[in-house]
Motif scaffolding. Sequence first.
Motif, PDB file in Angstrom:
ATOM      1  N   LEU A  28      11.718   3.815  -5.447  1.00 23.44           N
ATOM      2  CA  LEU A  28      11.563   5.402  -5.380  1.00 23.44           C
ATOM      3  C   LEU A  28      10.104   5.701  -6.448  1.00 23.44           C
ATOM      4  O   LEU A  28       9.869   6.162  -6.330  1.00 23.44           O
ATOM      5  N   ALA A  29       9.884   5.041  -7.512  1.00 27.64           N
ATOM      6  CA  ALA A  29       8.839   5.096  -8.685  1.00 27.64           C
ATOM      7  C   ALA A  29       8.085   4.471  -8.755  1.00 27.64           C
ATOM      8  O   ALA A  29       6.678   5.358  -8.763  1.00 27.64           O
ATOM      9  N   LEU A  30       7.375   3.547  -7.522  1.00 22.59           N
ATOM     10  CA  LEU A  30       6.231   2.803  -7.381  1.00 22.59           C
ATOM     11  C   LEU A  30       6.158   3.218  -5.728  1.00 22.59           C
ATOM     12  O   LEU A  30       4.541   4.039  -5.511  1.00 22.59           O
ATOM     13  N   GLY A  31       7.010   3.158  -4.983  1.00 24.07           N
ATOM     14  CA  GLY A  31       6.888   2.610  -3.764  1.00 24.07           C
ATOM     15  C   GLY A  31       6.292   4.468  -2.924  1.00 24.07           C
ATOM     16  O   GLY A  31       5.471   4.682  -2.047  1.00 24.07           O
ATOM     17  N   PHE A  32       7.303   5.429  -3.816  1.00 21.52           N
ATOM     18  CA  PHE A  32       7.305   6.725  -3.295  1.00 21.52           C
ATOM     19  C   PHE A  32       6.405   7.574  -4.385  1.00 21.52           C
ATOM     20  O   PHE A  32       5.236   7.930  -3.965  1.00 21.52           O
ATOM     21  N   MET A  33       6.653   8.182  -5.485  1.00 23.03           N
ATOM     22  CA  MET A  33       6.696   8.940  -6.148  1.00 23.03           C
ATOM     23  C   MET A  33       5.445   8.659  -7.335  1.00 23.03           C
ATOM     24  O   MET A  33       4.717   9.149  -7.241  1.00 23.03           O
ATOM     25  N   GLY A  34       5.647   7.196  -7.943  1.00 25.74           N
ATOM     26  CA  GLY A  34       4.315   6.823  -8.051  1.00 25.74           C
ATOM     27  C   GLY A  34       2.610   7.175  -6.931  1.00 25.74           C
ATOM     28  O   GLY A  34       1.586   6.662  -7.701  1.00 25.74           O
ATOM     29  N   ILE A  65      -7.527  10.897   4.449  1.00 22.83           N
ATOM     30  CA  ILE A  65      -8.030   9.632   4.424  1.00 22.83           C
ATOM     31  C   ILE A  65      -7.868   8.739   3.640  1.00 22.83           C
ATOM     32  O   ILE A  65      -7.448   7.320   4.106  1.00 22.83           O
ATOM     33  N   LEU A  66      -7.498   8.482   1.903  1.00 26.45           N
ATOM     34  CA  LEU A  66      -6.216   7.314   2.262  1.00 26.45           C
ATOM     35  C   LEU A  66      -5.286   7.190   2.497  1.00 26.45           C
ATOM     36  O   LEU A  66      -4.598   6.043   2.227  1.00 26.45           O
ATOM     37  N   ALA A  67      -3.973   8.268   3.575  1.00 30.95           N
ATOM     38  CA  ALA A  67      -3.311   7.535   4.254  1.00 30.95           C
ATOM     39  C   ALA A  67      -3.678   6.328   5.628  1.00 30.95           C
ATOM     40  O   ALA A  67      -3.040   5.506   5.566  1.00 30.95           O
ATOM     41  N   ILE A  68      -5.259   6.740   5.995  1.00 37.24           N
ATOM     42  CA  ILE A  68      -5.057   6.078   6.655  1.00 37.24           C
ATOM     43  C   ILE A  68      -5.822   4.816   6.380  1.00 37.24           C
ATOM     44  O   ILE A  68      -5.278   2.983   6.557  1.00 37.24           O
ATOM     45  N   ILE A  69      -6.580   4.618   5.032  1.00 36.60           N
ATOM     46  CA  ILE A  69      -7.687   3.744   4.870  1.00 36.60           C
ATOM     47  C   ILE A  69      -5.740   2.492   4.614  1.00 36.60           C
ATOM     48  O   ILE A  69      -5.631   1.115   4.210  1.00 36.60           O
ATOM     49  N   SER A  70      -4.461   2.966   3.308  1.00 37.38           N
ATOM     50  CA  SER A  70      -3.920   2.703   3.192  1.00 37.38           C
ATOM     51  C   SER A  70      -2.829   1.791   4.532  1.00 37.38           C
ATOM     52  O   SER A  70      -2.334   1.056   4.142  1.00 37.38           O
ATOM     53  N   ALA A  71      -3.007   2.232   5.522  1.00 35.47           N
ATOM     54  CA  ALA A  71      -1.866   1.703   6.849  1.00 35.47           C
ATOM     55  C   ALA A  71      -2.648   0.535   7.078  1.00 35.47           C
ATOM     56  O   ALA A  71      -2.050  -0.013   7.055  1.00 35.47           O
ATOM     57  N   PHE A  72      -3.768   0.494   7.193  1.00 36.36           N
ATOM     58  CA  PHE A  72      -4.143  -0.411   7.400  1.00 36.36           C
ATOM     59  C   PHE A  72      -3.886  -1.813   6.768  1.00 36.36           C
ATOM     60  O   PHE A  72      -4.023  -2.962   7.121  1.00 36.36           O
ATOM     61  N   ILE A  73      -5.043  -1.467   5.115  1.00 37.01           N
ATOM     62  CA  ILE A  73      -3.763  -2.618   4.324  1.00 37.01           C
ATOM     63  C   ILE A  73      -2.559  -2.987   3.647  1.00 37.01           C
ATOM     64  O   ILE A  73      -2.243  -4.055   4.089  1.00 37.01           O
ATOM     65  N   PHE A  74      -2.033  -2.058   4.281  1.00 35.10           N
ATOM     66  CA  PHE A  74      -0.074  -2.714   4.114  1.00 35.10           C
ATOM     67  C   PHE A  74      -0.063  -3.359   4.786  1.00 35.10           C
ATOM     68  O   PHE A  74       1.224  -4.051   4.917  1.00 35.10           O
ATOM     69  N   ASN A 106      15.396  -8.666   4.382  1.00 35.59           N
ATOM     70  CA  ASN A 106      14.663  -9.095   4.968  1.00 35.59           C
ATOM     71  C   ASN A 106      14.030  -8.245   5.969  1.00 35.59           C
ATOM     72  O   ASN A 106      12.895  -9.138   6.793  1.00 35.59           O
ATOM     73  N   SER A 107      14.637  -7.229   6.417  1.00 33.71           N
ATOM     74  CA  SER A 107      14.630  -6.143   7.770  1.00 33.71           C
ATOM     75  C   SER A 107      12.803  -6.237   7.869  1.00 33.71           C
ATOM     76  O   SER A 107      12.860  -5.524   7.234  1.00 33.71           O
ATOM     77  N   LYS A 108      12.818  -6.684   9.177  1.00 32.44           N
ATOM     78  CA  LYS A 108      10.920  -5.944  10.061  1.00 32.44           C
ATOM     79  C   LYS A 108      11.114  -4.604   9.982  1.00 32.44           C
ATOM     80  O   LYS A 108      10.086  -4.050   9.719  1.00 32.44           O
ATOM     81  N   VAL A 109      12.169  -3.866  10.155  1.00 31.52           N
ATOM     82  CA  VAL A 109      12.536  -2.633  10.847  1.00 31.52           C
ATOM     83  C   VAL A 109      12.584  -1.540   9.157  1.00 31.52           C
ATOM     84  O   VAL A 109      11.713  -0.875   8.857  1.00 31.52           O
ATOM     85  N   ALA A 110      12.752  -2.595   8.269  1.00 28.69           N
ATOM     86  CA  ALA A 110      13.364  -1.451   7.132  1.00 28.69           C
ATOM     87  C   ALA A 110      11.735  -1.531   6.245  1.00 28.69           C
ATOM     88  O   ALA A 110      10.912  -0.469   5.308  1.00 28.69           O
ATOM     89  N   VAL A 111      11.121  -2.775   6.646  1.00 29.89           N
ATOM     90  CA  VAL A 111       9.545  -2.931   5.569  1.00 29.89           C
ATOM     91  C   VAL A 111       9.015  -1.242   7.118  1.00 29.89           C
ATOM     92  O   VAL A 111       7.868  -0.924   6.289  1.00 29.89           O
ATOM     93  N   VAL A 112       8.853  -1.230   7.645  1.00 25.92           N
ATOM     94  CA  VAL A 112       7.887  -0.770   8.607  1.00 25.92           C
ATOM     95  C   VAL A 112       7.935   0.789   8.372  1.00 25.92           C
ATOM     96  O   VAL A 112       7.317   1.613   8.226  1.00 25.92           O
ATOM     97  N   ILE A 113       9.658   1.228   8.256  1.00 23.16           N
ATOM     98  CA  ILE A 113      10.076   2.441   7.694  1.00 23.16           C
ATOM     99  C   ILE A 113       9.886   2.862   5.899  1.00 23.16           C
ATOM    100  O   ILE A 113       9.406   3.858   6.430  1.00 23.16           O
ATOM    101  N   TYR A 114       9.606   1.745   5.721  1.00 24.38           N
ATOM    102  CA  TYR A 114       9.737   1.623   4.499  1.00 24.38           C
ATOM    103  C   TYR A 114       7.830   2.213   4.119  1.00 24.38           C
ATOM    104  O   TYR A 114       7.352   3.150   3.746  1.00 24.38           O
ATOM    105  N   SER A 115       6.862   2.075   4.734  1.00 23.45           N
ATOM    106  CA  SER A 115       5.146   2.040   4.803  1.00 23.45           C
ATOM    107  C   SER A 115       5.132   2.928   5.678  1.00 23.45           C
ATOM    108  O   SER A 115       4.070   3.819   4.995  1.00 23.45           O
ATOM    109  N   ILE A 116       5.886   3.423   6.556  1.00 19.54           N
ATOM    110  CA  ILE A 116       5.886   4.516   7.170  1.00 19.54           C
ATOM    111  C   ILE A 116       5.721   5.580   5.985  1.00 19.54           C
ATOM    112  O   ILE A 116       5.177   6.783   5.822  1.00 19.54           O
ATOM    113  N   VAL A 117       7.031   5.533   5.479  1.00 21.32           N
ATOM    114  CA  VAL A 117       7.003   6.534   4.460  1.00 21.32           C
ATOM    115  C   VAL A 117       6.473   6.713   3.434  1.00 21.32           C
ATOM    116  O   VAL A 117       5.821   7.579   2.693  1.00 21.32           O
ATOM    117  N   SER A 118       5.541   5.910   3.357  1.00 23.76           N
ATOM    118  CA  SER A 118       4.898   4.870   1.619  1.00 23.76           C
ATOM    119  C   SER A 118       4.304   6.154   1.907  1.00 23.76           C
ATOM    120  O   SER A 118       3.618   7.092   1.022  1.00 23.76           O
TER     121      SER A 118
END
Length: 480
Positions: free
Chosen positions: A162-168, A194-203, A414-426
């Motif tokens: 919550l602190a870094l992945g989302f709020m931070g 613009i930031l969201a698009i670049i972030s998606a590429f790196i994440f 290590n759920s890949k689905v959870a990581v994808v959801i996390y990245s989208i929400v971030s």
Amino acid sequence: MDKLLSIVQTVNAYLSDYILIILLVGCGLFFTIATKFVQVRCFGEGMKKVFGNLSLKGGKQESGLSSFQALATAIAAQVGTGNIVGASGAILIGGPGAIFWMWIIAFLGMATIYAEAVLAQKTRITDENGNIHGGPVYYIREAFKGGFGKFLAGFFAVAITLALGFMGCMVQSNSIAESCNTAFGIEGWIVGLILAIISAFIFVGGVNRLASVTEKLVPIMAVLFLLGGLFVLAIRIEYIPETFGMIFKYAFTPSALIGGGIGYAIKTAISQGAKRGLFSNEAGMGSTPHAHAQANVEKPHDQGVVAIIGVFIDTFIVLTMTALVVISCLYAGENGLGNLDAAGYQAAIGEGIIVKTNAMQLAFGQAMGVIFGEKIGMTVGNIFVAVCLLFFAYSTVIGWNFFGKINVQYLFKNSKVAVVIYSIVSIAFIFLGTLLSNDLVWELTDFFNYLMVIPNVIALVPLYKIVVAASKSNKVSPLK
């Protein structure tokens, strides 16, 4: 939002003024004494390891990161808005003396982060695919066996997500948007997109793409900012002695500037130094151990001394440059705020002409105005700080997203689905941060940062023997 802001501010006041200071100062003092001032004894060793074979191309590692890539990822997370906006806010609220207390917190934090890096190395694991997993959740489980350790680790993992992945990430994108709006007049939502698009590429690129970006971005952004800062200090050179004098004077007599009784004023200066120091260098927060755990080194001590240099660069170089520029331009001299009495100081700040998000731009603009004229100078200053803040804040977004991802993997096995959801929400939060109130975003981030500190620090102390053994010997001591 106003009601939520008021509630969060009240809770944060208690956490930062009491719990945070006790935990950070206490932990830093404990490890400083226990390791016999490892941050002093091994400082030269750390500098040699960082700069002895410096390369901006560490190469793709079979597993984990090179030591410098791990440090660059850690510094990418450390050096962000806390070094510009956070430091400016601490000065505006706690006076120039807050910087002195930031230095104290950072000095003690160098011992704390040594302990974090060593323990992250000692307790990391490698999965069946050869991927390295490490960070506070693993040494928390080592410090406290059974259900209590599992609960604390889970609490930390949720808090850091919550602190870094989302709020931070919202704080970083918010600051980028505001500075770009001031400098270029660009609407916040456009910056956010613009930031969201670049972030998606790196994440989606994984740890190796992250390392490839940070190992190049961090040195370049640091040099750019420091050169600009030195240029301003050269212009304001006559006020540098007064600037340092104000830092030390108002560390112990802040009531003369910020008002209130001496006890209240000192508490304000110290608490601002503590909480903004934490947000800047992150020592004790439990974030950067995730990067240091990835380092391929011979022994944990090697990465521990490298981690020390990370805090030094963040606070004693980058943050101090911000402080000197802001204080020398806005406080020192005949037109500085420092020449006002406490009532005048509060009135000047309260009018909103100078706020934490534009203080650095005003300082640079004032200095550049001496050379280019007031109008052009302010434009140049606004653009320069906006560009630096873009690099700083975005590098932090990259690092923090990685730290949150590691804990999502821990929480969901290590759920890949959870990581994808996390990245989208971030990514959604990065965009959202460009649209929300600056004060609310900062307070929410502070709140979850404080929650991270509690389980992280109380897990470090029981494992102190491992840290002390690492600081004494070149041999790898067995984990007990």
